[in-house]
Design an enzyme around this catalytic site. Structure first.
Site, PDB file in Angstrom:
ATOM      1  CD  GLU A 270      -0.789 -28.013 -15.693  1.00  0.00           C
ATOM      2  OE1 GLU A 270       0.500 -27.997 -15.818  1.00  0.00           O
ATOM      3  OE2 GLU A 270      -1.339 -27.353 -14.981  1.00  0.00           O
ATOM      4  CE  LYS A 329       3.505 -24.885 -18.410  1.00  0.00           C
ATOM      5  NZ  LYS A 329       2.978 -25.095 -17.103  1.00  0.00           N
ATOM      6  CB  CYS A 381      -0.318 -24.340 -16.357  1.00  0.00           C
ATOM      7  SG  CYS A 381      -0.176 -23.584 -14.687  1.00  0.00           S
TER       8      CYS A 381
END
Length: 470
Positions: A270, A329, A381
Protein backbone atom coordinates in the site's frame (compact mmCIF):
# COMPACT_ATOMS: atom_id res chain seq x y z
CA UNK A 1 -16.56 -17.96 52.46
CA UNK A 2 -15.21 -14.96 50.51
CA UNK A 3 -17.33 -15.84 47.47
CA UNK A 4 -20.45 -16.08 49.63
CA UNK A 5 -20.35 -12.41 50.65
CA UNK A 6 -22.71 -10.07 48.76
CA UNK A 7 -19.83 -7.92 47.50
CA UNK A 8 -17.91 -10.93 46.16
CA UNK A 9 -21.05 -12.27 44.49
CA UNK A 10 -21.20 -9.00 42.52
CA UNK A 11 -17.51 -8.56 41.74
CA UNK A 12 -16.42 -12.13 41.02
CA UNK A 13 -18.59 -12.57 37.89
CA UNK A 14 -17.40 -9.18 36.61
CA UNK A 15 -13.78 -10.25 37.07
CA UNK A 16 -14.56 -13.59 35.43
CA UNK A 17 -16.03 -11.80 32.41
CA UNK A 18 -13.07 -9.43 32.22
CA UNK A 19 -10.59 -12.31 32.47
CA UNK A 20 -12.52 -14.33 29.88
CA UNK A 21 -12.32 -11.46 27.39
CA UNK A 22 -8.60 -11.03 27.96
CA UNK A 23 -8.04 -14.79 27.76
CA UNK A 24 -9.81 -14.94 24.39
CA UNK A 25 -7.02 -12.83 22.86
CA UNK A 26 -4.75 -15.86 23.20
CA UNK A 27 -6.93 -17.57 20.62
CA UNK A 28 -5.93 -15.02 17.98
CA UNK A 29 -2.58 -14.75 16.24
CA UNK A 30 0.26 -14.78 17.09
CA UNK A 31 -0.49 -17.18 19.97
CA UNK A 32 -3.39 -18.82 18.09
CA UNK A 33 -4.50 -21.36 20.73
CA UNK A 34 -7.91 -21.94 19.21
CA UNK A 35 -9.40 -24.00 22.12
CA UNK A 36 -8.75 -21.04 24.45
CA UNK A 37 -11.43 -19.02 22.67
CA UNK A 38 -14.02 -21.73 23.38
CA UNK A 39 -13.05 -21.77 27.06
CA UNK A 40 -13.27 -17.97 27.16
CA UNK A 41 -16.79 -18.01 25.70
CA UNK A 42 -17.85 -20.60 28.26
CA UNK A 43 -16.40 -18.36 30.96
CA UNK A 44 -18.31 -15.38 29.58
CA UNK A 45 -21.58 -17.31 29.72
CA UNK A 46 -20.81 -18.50 33.24
CA UNK A 47 -20.38 -14.88 34.32
CA UNK A 48 -23.92 -14.10 33.11
CA UNK A 49 -25.62 -16.76 35.23
CA UNK A 50 -28.24 -15.62 37.73
CA UNK A 51 -27.77 -12.00 36.67
CA UNK A 52 -30.50 -9.47 36.07
CA UNK A 53 -30.43 -7.83 32.63
CA UNK A 54 -28.91 -4.73 34.21
CA UNK A 55 -26.18 -6.69 35.99
CA UNK A 56 -25.52 -8.75 32.85
CA UNK A 57 -24.95 -5.48 30.97
CA UNK A 58 -21.97 -4.68 33.22
CA UNK A 59 -20.60 -8.19 32.93
CA UNK A 60 -20.85 -8.12 29.15
CA UNK A 61 -19.16 -4.75 29.13
CA UNK A 62 -16.34 -6.21 31.24
CA UNK A 63 -15.89 -9.05 28.71
CA UNK A 64 -15.64 -6.52 25.87
CA UNK A 65 -13.14 -4.42 27.80
CA UNK A 66 -10.97 -7.48 28.41
CA UNK A 67 -11.11 -8.60 24.79
CA UNK A 68 -10.57 -5.24 23.12
CA UNK A 69 -8.43 -3.69 25.84
CA UNK A 70 -5.82 -6.42 25.40
CA UNK A 71 -6.44 -7.27 21.75
CA UNK A 72 -6.37 -3.79 20.17
CA UNK A 73 -4.22 -1.84 22.62
CA UNK A 74 -1.91 -1.26 19.62
CA UNK A 75 -4.21 1.58 18.53
CA UNK A 76 -2.36 3.87 20.91
CA UNK A 77 0.84 3.26 18.92
CA UNK A 78 -0.81 4.70 15.81
CA UNK A 79 -2.09 7.71 17.71
CA UNK A 80 1.03 8.45 19.73
CA UNK A 81 3.99 7.49 17.55
CA UNK A 82 2.58 8.18 14.10
CA UNK A 83 -0.41 10.45 14.79
CA UNK A 84 1.89 12.76 16.76
CA UNK A 85 -0.40 12.88 19.80
CA UNK A 86 0.80 13.32 23.34
CA UNK A 87 0.97 9.96 25.11
CA UNK A 88 -1.79 10.81 27.57
CA UNK A 89 -4.17 11.87 24.80
CA UNK A 90 -3.43 8.68 22.84
CA UNK A 91 -4.06 6.60 25.97
CA UNK A 92 -7.30 8.44 26.68
CA UNK A 93 -8.65 8.08 23.14
CA UNK A 94 -7.70 4.40 23.02
CA UNK A 95 -9.54 3.86 26.30
CA UNK A 96 -12.61 5.68 24.98
CA UNK A 97 -12.49 3.56 21.83
CA UNK A 98 -12.32 0.31 23.81
CA UNK A 99 -15.00 1.33 26.30
CA UNK A 100 -17.33 2.34 23.50
CA UNK A 101 -16.96 -0.82 21.41
CA UNK A 102 -17.31 -2.97 24.52
CA UNK A 103 -20.93 -1.80 24.69
CA UNK A 104 -21.77 -4.31 21.94
CA UNK A 105 -20.87 -7.14 24.32
CA UNK A 106 -22.77 -5.40 27.13
CA UNK A 107 -25.89 -5.45 24.98
CA UNK A 108 -25.36 -9.12 24.12
CA UNK A 109 -25.05 -10.00 27.80
CA UNK A 110 -28.07 -7.94 28.86
CA UNK A 111 -30.35 -9.25 26.13
CA UNK A 112 -29.32 -12.84 26.88
CA UNK A 113 -30.83 -12.46 30.33
CA UNK A 114 -33.77 -10.34 29.23
CA UNK A 115 -34.88 -12.86 26.59
CA UNK A 116 -34.10 -16.00 28.56
CA UNK A 117 -36.99 -18.30 29.45
CA UNK A 118 -36.67 -20.23 32.67
CA UNK A 119 -38.21 -23.39 31.28
CA UNK A 120 -35.70 -23.63 28.42
CA UNK A 121 -32.41 -24.10 30.20
CA UNK A 122 -30.45 -25.70 27.37
CA UNK A 123 -31.57 -23.21 24.72
CA UNK A 124 -29.98 -20.23 26.46
CA UNK A 125 -26.31 -21.32 26.35
CA UNK A 126 -26.65 -23.25 23.08
CA UNK A 127 -28.93 -20.99 21.01
CA UNK A 128 -29.80 -17.65 22.60
CA UNK A 129 -26.37 -16.64 23.92
CA UNK A 130 -24.45 -17.69 20.75
CA UNK A 131 -26.99 -15.99 18.49
CA UNK A 132 -26.91 -12.69 20.36
CA UNK A 133 -23.13 -12.80 20.70
CA UNK A 134 -22.67 -13.08 16.93
CA UNK A 135 -25.40 -10.57 16.07
CA UNK A 136 -23.62 -7.90 18.10
CA UNK A 137 -20.21 -8.99 16.85
CA UNK A 138 -21.54 -8.49 13.32
CA UNK A 139 -23.05 -5.11 14.24
CA UNK A 140 -19.67 -4.01 15.58
CA UNK A 141 -18.31 -4.79 12.12
CA UNK A 142 -20.44 -2.22 10.29
CA UNK A 143 -21.95 0.40 12.64
CA UNK A 144 -20.21 3.79 12.13
CA UNK A 145 -18.16 2.32 9.20
CA UNK A 146 -17.38 -0.77 11.31
CA UNK A 147 -14.51 -2.25 13.26
CA UNK A 148 -14.66 -6.01 12.58
CA UNK A 149 -11.27 -6.79 14.15
CA UNK A 150 -11.15 -9.73 16.60
CA UNK A 151 -14.30 -11.48 15.37
CA UNK A 152 -14.18 -14.74 17.30
CA UNK A 153 -14.31 -16.88 14.15
CA UNK A 154 -10.73 -15.91 13.32
CA UNK A 155 -9.48 -17.88 16.31
CA UNK A 156 -10.66 -21.10 14.68
CA UNK A 157 -8.87 -20.86 11.33
CA UNK A 158 -6.40 -23.58 12.31
CA UNK A 159 -8.95 -25.66 14.20
CA UNK A 160 -11.72 -28.03 13.14
CA UNK A 161 -14.31 -25.25 13.07
CA UNK A 162 -12.29 -23.53 10.34
CA UNK A 163 -13.69 -26.15 7.97
CA UNK A 164 -17.03 -24.33 8.04
CA UNK A 165 -15.54 -21.05 6.78
CA UNK A 166 -16.07 -21.65 3.02
CA UNK A 167 -19.80 -22.24 3.56
CA UNK A 168 -20.57 -20.10 6.62
CA UNK A 169 -17.96 -17.34 6.61
CA UNK A 170 -16.15 -15.94 9.61
CA UNK A 171 -19.37 -15.01 11.42
CA UNK A 172 -20.74 -18.51 10.90
CA UNK A 173 -17.56 -19.83 12.48
CA UNK A 174 -18.02 -17.32 15.32
CA UNK A 175 -21.51 -18.71 15.87
CA UNK A 176 -20.24 -22.29 16.02
CA UNK A 177 -17.48 -21.22 18.40
CA UNK A 178 -20.07 -19.61 20.69
CA UNK A 179 -22.29 -22.70 20.45
CA UNK A 180 -19.25 -24.78 21.37
CA UNK A 181 -18.63 -22.49 24.34
CA UNK A 182 -22.23 -22.98 25.46
CA UNK A 183 -21.97 -26.75 25.09
CA UNK A 184 -18.66 -26.78 26.98
CA UNK A 185 -20.36 -24.85 29.77
CA UNK A 186 -23.23 -27.38 29.77
CA UNK A 187 -20.76 -30.27 29.84
CA UNK A 188 -19.36 -28.89 33.09
CA UNK A 189 -22.45 -27.34 34.70
CA UNK A 190 -25.60 -29.27 33.75
CA UNK A 191 -26.63 -31.44 36.72
CA UNK A 192 -28.04 -34.37 34.76
CA UNK A 193 -25.66 -36.95 33.34
CA UNK A 194 -27.82 -37.38 30.24
CA UNK A 195 -27.60 -33.66 29.48
CA UNK A 196 -23.82 -33.65 29.87
CA UNK A 197 -23.50 -36.66 27.57
CA UNK A 198 -25.66 -34.86 25.00
CA UNK A 199 -23.47 -31.76 25.24
CA UNK A 200 -20.31 -33.81 24.74
CA UNK A 201 -21.83 -35.67 21.80
CA UNK A 202 -22.94 -32.42 20.17
CA UNK A 203 -19.41 -31.01 20.52
CA UNK A 204 -17.95 -34.12 18.89
CA UNK A 205 -20.42 -33.92 15.98
CA UNK A 206 -19.83 -30.21 15.37
CA UNK A 207 -16.05 -30.45 15.51
CA UNK A 208 -15.81 -33.72 13.57
CA UNK A 209 -18.06 -32.30 10.85
CA UNK A 210 -15.81 -29.25 10.64
CA UNK A 211 -12.76 -31.48 10.22
CA UNK A 212 -14.47 -33.36 7.38
CA UNK A 213 -15.54 -30.12 5.67
CA UNK A 214 -11.93 -28.97 5.87
CA UNK A 215 -10.96 -31.74 3.47
CA UNK A 216 -13.39 -30.58 0.76
CA UNK A 217 -12.02 -28.67 -2.23
CA UNK A 218 -14.68 -25.98 -2.73
CA UNK A 219 -13.03 -24.46 -5.82
CA UNK A 220 -11.10 -25.89 -8.74
CA UNK A 221 -8.11 -24.69 -10.77
CA UNK A 222 -8.98 -22.45 -13.71
CA UNK A 223 -5.51 -22.22 -15.27
CA UNK A 224 -1.89 -23.23 -14.84
CA UNK A 225 -0.05 -21.90 -11.75
CA UNK A 226 2.19 -18.87 -12.08
CA UNK A 227 4.94 -17.45 -9.92
CA UNK A 228 4.04 -14.49 -7.70
CA UNK A 229 6.46 -12.33 -5.72
CA UNK A 230 5.79 -9.93 -2.87
CA UNK A 231 8.39 -7.26 -2.13
CA UNK A 232 8.71 -5.62 1.28
CA UNK A 233 11.05 -2.63 1.62
CA UNK A 234 10.58 -2.23 5.40
CA UNK A 235 10.40 1.56 5.26
CA UNK A 236 9.91 2.91 8.81
CA UNK A 237 6.55 4.64 9.18
CA UNK A 238 8.28 7.64 10.74
CA UNK A 239 10.01 8.46 7.43
CA UNK A 240 7.59 6.92 4.94
CA UNK A 241 6.11 10.27 3.86
CA UNK A 242 9.32 12.28 4.26
CA UNK A 243 10.05 13.83 0.82
CA UNK A 244 13.75 13.27 1.36
CA UNK A 245 13.18 9.51 1.71
CA UNK A 246 11.02 9.25 -1.41
CA UNK A 247 13.79 8.40 -3.86
CA UNK A 248 15.38 5.92 -1.48
CA UNK A 249 12.02 4.18 -1.04
CA UNK A 250 11.31 3.85 -4.75
CA UNK A 251 14.85 2.63 -5.43
CA UNK A 252 14.40 -0.13 -2.84
CA UNK A 253 11.30 -1.43 -4.59
CA UNK A 254 12.82 -1.08 -8.05
CA UNK A 255 15.90 -3.06 -7.07
CA UNK A 256 13.89 -5.97 -5.67
CA UNK A 257 11.56 -5.86 -8.66
CA UNK A 258 14.40 -5.98 -11.20
CA UNK A 259 15.80 -9.03 -9.42
CA UNK A 260 12.46 -10.83 -9.92
CA UNK A 261 11.39 -9.72 -13.38
CA UNK A 262 10.11 -12.83 -15.09
CA UNK A 263 7.91 -13.65 -12.11
CA UNK A 264 4.32 -13.66 -13.41
CA UNK A 265 3.16 -11.21 -10.72
CA UNK A 266 5.08 -8.77 -8.52
CA UNK A 267 3.17 -6.94 -5.79
CA UNK A 268 4.29 -3.82 -3.92
CA UNK A 269 2.60 -2.68 -0.67
CA UNK A 270 0.00 0.00 0.00
CA UNK A 271 1.26 3.47 -0.99
CA UNK A 272 4.66 1.96 -1.77
CA UNK A 273 5.11 4.95 -4.10
CA UNK A 274 4.79 8.01 -1.88
CA UNK A 275 4.08 10.47 -4.68
CA UNK A 276 1.09 11.05 -6.91
CA UNK A 277 0.67 8.91 -10.00
CA UNK A 278 0.80 11.79 -12.48
CA UNK A 279 4.19 12.89 -11.12
CA UNK A 280 5.94 9.55 -11.40
CA UNK A 281 4.29 8.06 -14.48
CA UNK A 282 6.72 9.36 -17.12
CA UNK A 283 10.04 9.08 -15.27
CA UNK A 284 9.42 5.82 -13.37
CA UNK A 285 6.24 3.85 -14.09
CA UNK A 286 6.14 3.91 -17.88
CA UNK A 287 9.72 2.57 -18.21
CA UNK A 288 8.98 -0.01 -15.50
CA UNK A 289 5.82 -1.11 -17.31
CA UNK A 290 7.73 -1.49 -20.57
CA UNK A 291 10.40 -3.59 -18.90
CA UNK A 292 7.76 -5.75 -17.19
CA UNK A 293 6.06 -6.46 -20.53
CA UNK A 294 9.37 -7.48 -22.06
CA UNK A 295 10.04 -9.90 -19.21
CA UNK A 296 6.48 -11.30 -19.04
CA UNK A 297 5.68 -9.82 -15.63
CA UNK A 298 2.68 -7.97 -14.22
CA UNK A 299 3.29 -5.44 -11.43
CA UNK A 300 0.68 -4.26 -8.94
CA UNK A 301 1.65 -1.36 -6.70
CA UNK A 302 0.08 0.95 -4.16
CA UNK A 303 0.11 4.63 -5.08
CA UNK A 304 -1.89 7.80 -4.28
CA UNK A 305 -3.81 9.24 -7.21
CA UNK A 306 -4.79 12.90 -7.50
CA UNK A 307 -7.79 14.04 -9.52
CA UNK A 308 -6.37 17.29 -10.86
CA UNK A 309 -9.81 18.59 -11.78
CA UNK A 310 -11.45 18.20 -8.36
CA UNK A 311 -8.42 18.12 -6.04
CA UNK A 312 -9.61 14.82 -4.52
CA UNK A 313 -7.00 12.15 -3.96
CA UNK A 314 -7.32 8.40 -3.59
CA UNK A 315 -5.50 5.49 -2.01
CA UNK A 316 -5.13 3.30 -5.06
CA UNK A 317 -3.75 0.11 -6.58
CA UNK A 318 -2.27 0.30 -10.07
CA UNK A 319 -1.52 -2.67 -12.32
CA UNK A 320 1.07 -2.23 -15.08
CA UNK A 321 2.73 -4.55 -17.58
CA UNK A 322 0.53 -6.41 -20.03
CA UNK A 323 -2.49 -4.32 -19.00
CA UNK A 324 -3.07 -1.18 -16.95
CA UNK A 325 -5.92 -0.85 -14.50
CA UNK A 326 -6.66 1.15 -11.36
CA UNK A 327 -8.61 0.43 -8.18
CA UNK A 328 -9.25 3.15 -5.58
CA UNK A 329 -9.87 2.13 -2.00
CA UNK A 330 -13.55 2.27 -1.11
CA UNK A 331 -13.61 1.61 2.65
CA UNK A 332 -11.40 4.20 4.33
CA UNK A 333 -10.02 4.12 7.87
CA UNK A 334 -11.58 6.83 10.07
CA UNK A 335 -8.97 9.36 11.29
CA UNK A 336 -6.21 7.44 9.47
CA UNK A 337 -7.40 8.12 5.92
CA UNK A 338 -10.26 10.55 6.39
CA UNK A 339 -11.44 12.80 9.20
CA UNK A 340 -15.11 12.09 10.01
CA UNK A 341 -17.57 14.56 11.51
CA UNK A 342 -15.23 17.53 11.05
CA UNK A 343 -18.00 20.01 11.70
CA UNK A 344 -18.87 18.41 15.06
CA UNK A 345 -15.54 17.17 16.40
CA UNK A 346 -13.84 20.53 15.87
CA UNK A 347 -10.65 20.82 17.95
CA UNK A 348 -10.40 17.03 18.37
CA UNK A 349 -9.77 16.59 14.66
CA UNK A 350 -6.93 19.10 14.89
CA UNK A 351 -5.12 16.74 17.28
CA UNK A 352 -4.53 14.34 14.39
CA UNK A 353 -1.41 15.11 12.42
CA UNK A 354 -1.38 12.19 10.00
CA UNK A 355 0.09 12.58 6.49
CA UNK A 356 -2.36 11.91 3.65
CA UNK A 357 -5.31 11.66 6.06
CA UNK A 358 -7.99 13.17 3.83
CA UNK A 359 -8.42 10.57 1.09
CA UNK A 360 -11.65 10.31 -0.86
CA UNK A 361 -13.37 6.92 -1.21
CA UNK A 362 -13.17 5.21 -4.57
CA UNK A 363 -16.31 4.70 -6.57
CA UNK A 364 -15.70 1.18 -7.90
CA UNK A 365 -18.77 -1.02 -7.71
CA UNK A 366 -16.63 -4.14 -7.28
CA UNK A 367 -13.16 -4.71 -5.81
CA UNK A 368 -11.51 -6.10 -8.92
CA UNK A 369 -8.38 -5.22 -10.86
CA UNK A 370 -7.35 -6.34 -14.34
CA UNK A 371 -3.89 -7.86 -13.98
CA UNK A 372 -2.68 -9.01 -17.38
CA UNK A 373 -5.25 -11.44 -18.73
CA UNK A 374 -6.85 -12.17 -15.35
CA UNK A 375 -9.09 -10.42 -12.85
CA UNK A 376 -7.87 -10.26 -9.26
CA UNK A 377 -10.02 -9.47 -6.26
CA UNK A 378 -8.23 -6.66 -4.46
CA UNK A 379 -8.35 -4.95 -1.09
CA UNK A 380 -6.26 -2.22 0.47
CA UNK A 381 -5.30 -2.35 4.14
CA UNK A 382 -8.18 -3.29 6.41
CA UNK A 383 -10.68 -3.60 3.57
CA UNK A 384 -9.88 -7.30 3.80
CA UNK A 385 -11.48 -7.33 7.27
CA UNK A 386 -14.90 -6.87 5.62
CA UNK A 387 -15.77 -10.27 4.13
CA UNK A 388 -18.96 -9.09 2.43
CA UNK A 389 -16.92 -6.56 0.45
CA UNK A 390 -14.16 -8.99 -0.51
CA UNK A 391 -16.56 -11.60 -1.91
CA UNK A 392 -18.05 -9.00 -4.26
CA UNK A 393 -15.11 -9.82 -6.55
CA UNK A 394 -16.35 -13.38 -7.00
CA UNK A 395 -16.75 -15.50 -8.99
CA UNK A 396 -14.74 -13.77 -11.74
CA UNK A 397 -11.65 -13.06 -9.62
CA UNK A 398 -9.27 -16.02 -9.89
CA UNK A 399 -7.11 -14.98 -6.94
CA UNK A 400 -6.92 -12.20 -4.34
CA UNK A 401 -4.43 -9.41 -3.67
CA UNK A 402 -4.21 -7.45 -0.43
CA UNK A 403 -1.76 -4.61 0.15
CA UNK A 404 -1.31 -2.94 3.49
CA UNK A 405 0.87 -0.68 5.59
CA UNK A 406 0.90 -2.29 9.02
CA UNK A 407 3.81 -0.05 9.97
CA UNK A 408 1.15 2.10 11.66
CA UNK A 409 0.98 -0.46 14.46
CA UNK A 410 4.67 -0.89 15.27
CA UNK A 411 5.90 -4.09 16.89
CA UNK A 412 2.53 -5.23 18.23
CA UNK A 413 -0.12 -7.91 17.83
CA UNK A 414 -1.74 -6.08 14.92
CA UNK A 415 0.38 -7.36 11.98
CA UNK A 416 -0.15 -10.96 13.10
CA UNK A 417 -3.87 -10.42 13.61
CA UNK A 418 -4.11 -8.81 10.17
CA UNK A 419 -2.35 -11.74 8.50
CA UNK A 420 -4.85 -14.05 10.20
CA UNK A 421 -7.70 -11.99 8.73
CA UNK A 422 -6.18 -12.31 5.26
CA UNK A 423 -5.90 -16.07 5.73
CA UNK A 424 -9.60 -16.25 6.54
CA UNK A 425 -10.48 -14.38 3.33
CA UNK A 426 -8.45 -16.91 1.34
CA UNK A 427 -10.15 -19.82 3.10
CA UNK A 428 -13.66 -18.38 2.71
CA UNK A 429 -13.25 -17.67 -1.01
CA UNK A 430 -11.19 -20.71 -1.94
CA UNK A 431 -8.67 -18.39 -3.62
CA UNK A 432 -4.93 -17.87 -3.26
CA UNK A 433 -4.13 -14.50 -1.70
CA UNK A 434 -0.98 -12.47 -2.41
CA UNK A 435 -0.29 -9.98 0.38
CA UNK A 436 2.36 -7.24 0.36
CA UNK A 437 2.94 -4.94 3.32
CA UNK A 438 5.31 -2.09 4.05
CA UNK A 439 7.00 -3.39 7.21
CA UNK A 440 5.46 -6.88 7.49
CA UNK A 441 4.07 -9.43 7.44
CA UNK A 442 4.01 -9.99 3.66
CA UNK A 443 2.85 -13.46 2.61
CA UNK A 444 1.41 -15.72 -0.04
CA UNK A 445 -1.54 -17.80 1.17
CA UNK A 446 -3.11 -20.78 -0.54
CA UNK A 447 -6.81 -21.49 -1.15
CA UNK A 448 -7.13 -23.31 2.17
CA UNK A 449 -5.78 -20.38 4.18
CA UNK A 450 -2.33 -21.92 4.71
CA UNK A 451 0.64 -19.57 4.61
CA UNK A 452 3.11 -20.71 1.94
CA UNK A 453 5.78 -18.32 3.18
CA UNK A 454 6.35 -14.82 4.48
CA UNK A 455 8.67 -11.87 4.64
CA UNK A 456 8.76 -11.43 8.44
CA UNK A 457 7.98 -8.17 10.17
CA UNK A 458 10.68 -5.50 9.96
CA UNK A 459 12.68 -7.38 7.33
CA UNK A 460 13.48 -6.09 3.85
CA UNK A 461 13.14 -8.65 1.12
CA UNK A 462 11.00 -10.59 -1.36
CA UNK A 463 9.15 -13.88 -1.20
CA UNK A 464 8.01 -15.92 -4.20
CA UNK A 465 5.65 -18.87 -4.53
CA UNK A 466 3.42 -20.55 -7.08
CA UNK A 467 -0.14 -19.19 -7.23
CA UNK A 468 -2.91 -21.29 -8.74
CA UNK A 469 -5.79 -19.38 -10.35
CA UNK A 470 -9.12 -20.85 -9.17
Amino acid sequence: MFLSSPRARWWFPVLLALASGALAVLGFAPVALFPIAIVALAGFYESLRRASPRTAWWRGWAFGIGLLGVGVAWIRISLNQFGNMDAWIADLLTAVFVLTLAIFYALAGSLTRRLERGDARWTTPVLLFPGLFVIFEWLRGWVFTGFPWLAMGYTQIDGPLGGYAPIAGVYGVSLLAAVSGGLLWGLMRWPRTRARIAAGAALVVIWASGSLLGTVAWTEPSDEPFEATVVQANIPQAIKWDPEARLQTIQAYLEMTRDHLGSGLIVWPETAVTDFLHRVRDPILDPLSQRAREEGSEIVLGIPVLDQDTGAYYNALLSIGGAEDLYAKRHLVPFGEFLPFKQWLGPLVELFDVPMSDFSPGGASRPTLRVGERLAGVSICYEDAFPAEVIQALPEAEYLINVSNDGWFGDSLAPYQHLEIARMRALETGRYLVRATNTGISAIIDNRGAVLGTVPAFVRGPFSAQVEPR
